[in-house]
Design an enzyme around this catalytic site. Sequence first.
Site, PDB file in Angstrom:
ATOM      1  N   SER A 137       0.856  -1.182   0.000  1.00 21.19           N
ATOM      2  CA  SER A 137       0.000   0.000   0.000  1.00 21.19           C
ATOM      3  C   SER A 137       0.890   1.229   0.000  1.00 21.19           C
ATOM      4  O   SER A 137       2.020   1.194   0.512  1.00 21.19           O
ATOM      5  CB  SER A 137      -0.889   0.007   1.251  1.00 21.19           C
ATOM      6  OG  SER A 137      -1.538   1.258   1.399  1.00 21.19           O
ATOM      7  N   TYR A 149      -1.093  -1.390  10.473  1.00 18.56           N
ATOM      8  CA  TYR A 149      -1.330  -1.658   9.047  1.00 18.56           C
ATOM      9  C   TYR A 149      -0.209  -1.085   8.195  1.00 18.56           C
ATOM     10  O   TYR A 149       0.380  -1.777   7.355  1.00 18.56           O
ATOM     11  CB  TYR A 149      -2.675  -1.088   8.602  1.00 18.56           C
ATOM     12  CG  TYR A 149      -2.921  -1.286   7.120  1.00 18.56           C
ATOM     13  CD1 TYR A 149      -3.353  -2.514   6.634  1.00 18.56           C
ATOM     14  CD2 TYR A 149      -2.699  -0.257   6.199  1.00 18.56           C
ATOM     15  CE1 TYR A 149      -3.554  -2.716   5.275  1.00 18.56           C
ATOM     16  CE2 TYR A 149      -2.911  -0.446   4.847  1.00 18.56           C
ATOM     17  CZ  TYR A 149      -3.334  -1.677   4.394  1.00 18.56           C
ATOM     18  OH  TYR A 149      -3.527  -1.869   3.042  1.00 18.56           O
TER      19      TYR A 149
END
Length: 258
Positions: A137, A149
């Site tokens: 990401s 994350y």
Amino acid sequence: MSRPVAVVTGPTSGLGAGYARRFAADGHDLVLVARDVERLEALATELRDAHGAAVEVLPADLADAHGRARVAERLAAGVQVLVNNAGFGTAGEFWTADPALLQAQLDVNVTAVMQLTRAALPAMIDKGAGRVINIASVAGLLSGRGSTYSASKAWVVSFTEGLAGGLHGTGVGIHVVCPGYVHTEFHQRAGIEMATLPSFLWMEVDDVVAASLADIARGEVVSVPGLQYKALAGVSRLVPRGLSRTLTNKFGRGRGRT
């Protein structure tokens, strides 16, 4: 001639489904890995009907060691492509999150990527051909983009870049894709409100898949689809990390998520 085999984790929606459809259209057979058997079977039927692909459904929970071992055993038998796409984020602050959920996130986002890549590489190296595509990401490239994350995705980026050097000359490629905001189920599942995000920051699944595979075909190890995210990633490398964290928290929704 036999068709090459691509394994895609997390293909029941979003980017995983996009990569599965693209590889089937490009002449690959598929092994689809996820927990939701009903959705796996539906996608398998679609790919068989649309592209004549042989599709193997492999139900597995990648947060579970036994699930990862089942997938690793299939990979060790030999495949041409592995797409490590499965992953998830959660809303809320780190100190209020369920520790078991945080561990599951780490197991899916990091441990599964490591173990499945390790399982796939020996057969690829023996044949002198193969490709691993890790989906990270843009959050893994930005300071202050959440906590666990973004840290897990930063690990995936660093892991891929380091391993790319080790694989040089083997005929096997490894690449990492760092998308920004994509119209998928990701944020809804995570419980993250995205209604006020400017429209120019959103990308579509097929555009991300096409852009990333074009980057990979050119031999790029790190792919950041979308001009807006290429610019953002480039600027983030130039400014001090403290300023990057401040800007991310203020404008990039860096708080309120793990």
